[in-house]
Design a protein around this motif. Structure first.
Motif, PDB file in Angstrom:
ATOM      1  N   ALA A  22      85.249  30.707  63.137  1.00  0.00           N
ATOM      2  CA  ALA A  22      84.754  29.537  62.408  1.00  0.00           C
ATOM      3  C   ALA A  22      83.704  28.843  63.260  1.00  0.00           C
ATOM      4  O   ALA A  22      83.598  29.097  64.461  1.00  0.00           O
ATOM      5  N   THR A  23      82.926  27.975  62.636  1.00  0.00           N
ATOM      6  CA  THR A  23      81.931  27.196  63.370  1.00  0.00           C
ATOM      7  C   THR A  23      82.444  25.785  63.567  1.00  0.00           C
ATOM      8  O   THR A  23      82.852  25.130  62.600  1.00  0.00           O
ATOM      9  N   ALA A  24      82.455  25.336  64.815  1.00  0.00           N
ATOM     10  CA  ALA A  24      82.921  23.976  65.104  1.00  0.00           C
ATOM     11  C   ALA A  24      82.045  22.955  64.389  1.00  0.00           C
ATOM     12  O   ALA A  24      80.838  23.160  64.213  1.00  0.00           O
ATOM     13  N   ARG A  25      82.656  21.847  63.990  1.00  0.00           N
ATOM     14  CA  ARG A  25      81.926  20.803  63.284  1.00  0.00           C
ATOM     15  C   ARG A  25      81.544  19.677  64.250  1.00  0.00           C
ATOM     16  O   ARG A  25      82.246  19.436  65.241  1.00  0.00           O
ATOM     17  N   PRO A  26      80.487  18.961  63.939  1.00  0.00           N
ATOM     18  CA  PRO A  26      80.064  17.847  64.802  1.00  0.00           C
ATOM     19  C   PRO A  26      81.136  16.767  64.943  1.00  0.00           C
ATOM     20  O   PRO A  26      81.164  16.046  65.943  1.00  0.00           O
ATOM     21  N   THR A  27      82.023  16.676  63.963  1.00  0.00           N
ATOM     22  CA  THR A  27      83.072  15.646  64.003  1.00  0.00           C
ATOM     23  C   THR A  27      84.285  16.062  64.826  1.00  0.00           C
ATOM     24  O   THR A  27      85.172  15.238  65.073  1.00  0.00           O
ATOM     25  N   ASP A  28      84.358  17.329  65.236  1.00  0.00           N
ATOM     26  CA  ASP A  28      85.489  17.785  66.051  1.00  0.00           C
ATOM     27  C   ASP A  28      85.498  17.065  67.394  1.00  0.00           C
ATOM     28  O   ASP A  28      84.447  16.771  67.969  1.00  0.00           O
ATOM     29  N   VAL A  29      86.684  16.807  67.902  1.00  0.00           N
ATOM     30  CA  VAL A  29      86.857  16.031  69.126  1.00  0.00           C
ATOM     31  C   VAL A  29      86.969  16.955  70.343  1.00  0.00           C
ATOM     32  O   VAL A  29      87.787  17.892  70.330  1.00  0.00           O
ATOM     33  N   PRO A  30      86.174  16.745  71.383  1.00  0.00           N
ATOM     34  CA  PRO A  30      86.314  17.556  72.598  1.00  0.00           C
ATOM     35  C   PRO A  30      87.701  17.400  73.213  1.00  0.00           C
ATOM     36  O   PRO A  30      88.205  16.286  73.343  1.00  0.00           O
ATOM     37  N   VAL A  31      88.281  18.521  73.592  1.00  0.00           N
ATOM     38  CA  VAL A  31      89.632  18.511  74.143  1.00  0.00           C
ATOM     39  C   VAL A  31      89.650  19.020  75.579  1.00  0.00           C
ATOM     40  O   VAL A  31      90.301  18.442  76.453  1.00  0.00           O
ATOM     41  N   ALA A  32      88.969  20.111  75.836  1.00  0.00           N
ATOM     42  CA  ALA A  32      88.985  20.720  77.173  1.00  0.00           C
ATOM     43  C   ALA A  32      87.726  21.554  77.352  1.00  0.00           C
ATOM     44  O   ALA A  32      87.070  21.934  76.382  1.00  0.00           O
ATOM     45  N   GLN A  33      87.401  21.824  78.616  1.00  0.00           N
ATOM     46  CA  GLN A  33      86.275  22.703  78.891  1.00  0.00           C
ATOM     47  C   GLN A  33      86.457  23.378  80.237  1.00  0.00           C
ATOM     48  O   GLN A  33      87.205  22.894  81.087  1.00  0.00           O
ATOM     49  N   HIS A  34      85.773  24.489  80.392  1.00  0.00           N
ATOM     50  CA  HIS A  34      85.767  25.195  81.681  1.00  0.00           C
ATOM     51  C   HIS A  34      84.343  25.573  82.019  1.00  0.00           C
ATOM     52  O   HIS A  34      83.610  26.088  81.174  1.00  0.00           O
ATOM     53  N   LYS A  35      83.945  25.325  83.262  1.00  0.00           N
ATOM     54  CA  LYS A  35      82.618  25.705  83.728  1.00  0.00           C
ATOM     55  C   LYS A  35      82.732  26.903  84.659  1.00  0.00           C
ATOM     56  O   LYS A  35      83.620  26.972  85.505  1.00  0.00           O
TER      57      LYS A  35
END
Length: 455
Positions: free
Chosen positions: A255-268
Motif C-alpha cells: 500500500a502507499t502511505a498517506r500524508p495523514t499517517d502518523v510517524p511511529v519509528a524509523q531506522h537510519k
C-alpha cells in the motif's frame, strides 16, 4: 550467447606519453556541488559550469609523445614484461590494459587501452563515484514506520543493508506506541513506491532473478534474494510485532502511505561511505543497483536504470572530466552484457582516488577496494587469488576491483611500484576460453608485474 565486442580506434597510450590532463576544480563534492549537479541535470545549459576536460580524449590531439627511454629503469622493465605477459594464452586474444603513473601524470604502458569491453563489476567504480558525489559520503538511508486507521506501514527508503535486528528495533518502538494508545491489534502493509516496478536492464536475462541479483525494490531485509523483498521484509516486521504481543491481522500487503499517517519509528543506515566499502569488498550487485536508483533520485531523475546511468555519465564527464569515449553503461552492477567500458576509462576513474583533494568524497572507494590475499574479499584466498608462484609476492600490495562474468574477467586497481610511486592499472579480457581460475591467475600476474615483485 554470442557476444559483440566493440572495436574502436586506438588512442596513443604509448609508454611515457603525457596525458596532459587539465584537472577540473577540486573543491570536493559538498552540498554546493551537489546542488549545482542537480541544477545542471535539470537544466542542461547550466551543466557547462561543471564541465571538465577529457584527459584521455586530449591524447587524440597530442602532436608528440615521449619515448620509452623517458621512463625510469623500473618502469621500462615493467612495460617490457607487460608487453610479453599480456599475450599469455590464458587471457585469449581480446584483452586490453593500461598502466598510469599517478605521481608523474604519465601513461607507462598500454595495450588496446581504448577498446571498449564488457567490464563486469568493474562498472561499480563508476556507480560508486556518482553515488558519493551526488549523495555525499555521510548520507544515510531511512526506513520508516507510520500508523493510520489501524494499520502500520513499513516504508522502504532504499536501505539495502537493513537487517532483522533493525526491524526488531522499529517494532519495539511501534509496540510501545500501540500499547500506550490501548491497541493490541494491527494490520501491516509495506510501501516500496520509492522505486518503480522492477525491470530488467538491457543485457540482463530472467535467470538473474533472484540469485545473482534480486528484483530491485526500495525495501529489503538481510539482503535476502527473494522475488518480493518488500513483502518479505513486511512479514519479518509482522513477526517481530507478534513476538512483542501485538496481534497482526490478515496478510502483509502492499500500500502507499498517506500524508495523514502518523510517524511511529524509523531506522537510519550506516553512512554511505561504509556501504560503498561493503559493496566493493564483496562485489554486491544488489547494493550497486540500489545505489544507482538512489543516486538518480537525488539528482532529480527517475529511479530507473536509464535515470541512474544518465547521472553516472554526467558526474564522470562534467564533474571529474573523465572521458566517455566508447563508454556504454546500462546498469549499476556491471551485470549487463551490453555494458562496455575501456580500460583507459576505468584507469582514469581510479586515478581520481589518488588525489588528496577528492579523498573526503571518494576516499571510501579506495578503502573498499579488495586487497590481494585479503580473506573475506573477492581477492581473498577463498577465491584462489594471488596464490601462485608468480603473483603471491604481491599479497597485501594490490588494491583492486575484481570483475567476473561468463566471458569477461577484469581487474582494475592500484599498487605501489618498485619506485614507491602509485601505479594505476586496468586489465580487461573478453571471450577467453580458458578455465576462469587460470584467467584470474594470469590477471594476478599482470598486477604483480605492475607492482614490480614479479620482475
Amino acid at each position: 550467447m554470442s557476444e559483440r565486442t566493440a572495436k574502436t580506434p586506438e588512442s596513443p597510450f604509448l609508454p611515457g606519453s603525457r596525458r596532459r590532463h587539465r584537472r577540473p576544480s577540486q573543491n570536493g563534492a559538498g552540498t554546493g556541488l551537489r546542488r549545482a549537479l542537480v541544477l545542471s541535470m535539470a537544466v542542461p545549459v547550466a551543466s557547462a559550469a561543471l564541465a571538465g576536460p577529457s584527459a584521455f580524449a586530449a591524447q587524440k590531439g597530442a602532436g608528440s609523445t615521449a619515448k620509452t627511454h623517458d621512463l625510469d629503469t623500473d618502469d621500462q622493465q615493467m612495460a617490457k614484461n607487460l608487453e610479453t605477459r599480456v599475450l599469455d594464452q590464458r587471457l585469449g586474444s581480446n584483452v586490453s590494459g593500461v598502466v598510469l603513473n599517478a605521481d608523474s601524470n604519465t601513461t607507462v604502458w598500454g595495450h588496446r587501452a581504448s577498446t571498449a569491453l564488457m567490464p563486469a563489476s568493474n562498472a561499480t567504480l563508476a556507480t560508486s563515484t556518482a553515488a558519493l558525489t551526488v549523495l555525499g559520503p555521510q548520507h544515510r538511508f531511512t526506513t520508516k514506520v507510520v500508523y493510520g486507521d489501524g494499520t502500520l506501514t513499513l516504508i522502504g527508503g532504499g536501505d539495502r543493508t537493513l537487517t532483522t535486528a533493525d526491524l526488531a528495533g522499529m517494532a519495539k518502538t511501534a509496540i510501545a506506541g500501540l500499547k500506550a494508545a490501548g491497541r493490541t491489534t494491527v494490520k501491516v502493509t509495506v510501501d516500496d513506491s520509492l522505486f518503480p516496478k522492477p525491470t530488467l536492464a538491457k543485457g540482463w536475462n530472467d535467470g538473474y532473478y533472484p540469485d545473482t541479483v534480486a528484483p530491485i525494490r526500495a525495501l529489503v531485509v538481510d539482503g535476502r534474494g527473494v522475488q518480493d523483498t518488500s513483502i518479505d521484509a513486511g512479514q519479518v516486521f509482522a513477526k517481530q510485532l507478534a513476538a512483542g504481543g501485538v496481534t497482526v491481522t490478515g496478510d502483509v500487503t502492499r500500500a502507499t502511505a498517506r500524508p495523514t499517517d502518523v510517524p511511529v519509528a524509523q531506522h537510519k543506515s550506516a553512512p554511505l561511505s561504509g556501504i560503498v566499502r561493503m559493496m566493493l569488498k564483496h562485489s554486491d550487485n544488489n547494493i550497486a543497483e540500489t545505489l544507482l536508483r538512489m543516486t538518480s533520485l537525488a539528482a532529480g531523475r527517475p529511479a530507473t536504470f536509464e535515470g541512474g546511468t544518465e547521472v553516472v555519465r554526467h558526474v564522470l564527464s562534467r564533474v571529474y572530466g573523465v572521458s566517455l569515449d566508447n563508454f556504454e553503461l546500462y546498469d549499476g552492477s556491471g551485470l549487463s552484457r551490453a555494458d562496455r567500458i575501456p580500460a583507459a576509462t576505468l584507469a582514469q576513474i581510479l586515478e581520481l582516488f589518488t588525489r588528496p583533494s577528492y579523498a573526503p568524497t571518494l576516499g571510501s572507494i579506495l578503502d573498499g577496494l579488495p586487497v590481494s590475499g585479503e580473506a573475506g574479499s573477492t581477492l581473498g584466498p577463498e577465491y584462489g587469488r594471488f596464490d601462485d608462484a608468480k603473483s603471491k609476492c604481491a599479497v597485501g600490495k594490490v588494491h583492486a576491483k575484481t570483475g567476473t562474468l561468463t566471458g569477461a574477467i577484469a581487474l582494475s586497481g592500484l599498487t605501489q611500484g618498485k619506485d614507491g610511486k602509485w601505479k594505476v592499472f586496468s586489465f580487461v579480457e573478453n571471450g577467453a576460453t580458458t578455465d576462469p581460475n587460470a584467467i584470474k591467475d594470469a590477471m594476478d600476474g599482470l598486477a604483480a608485474t605492475v607492482n614490480g615483485c614479479y620482475a
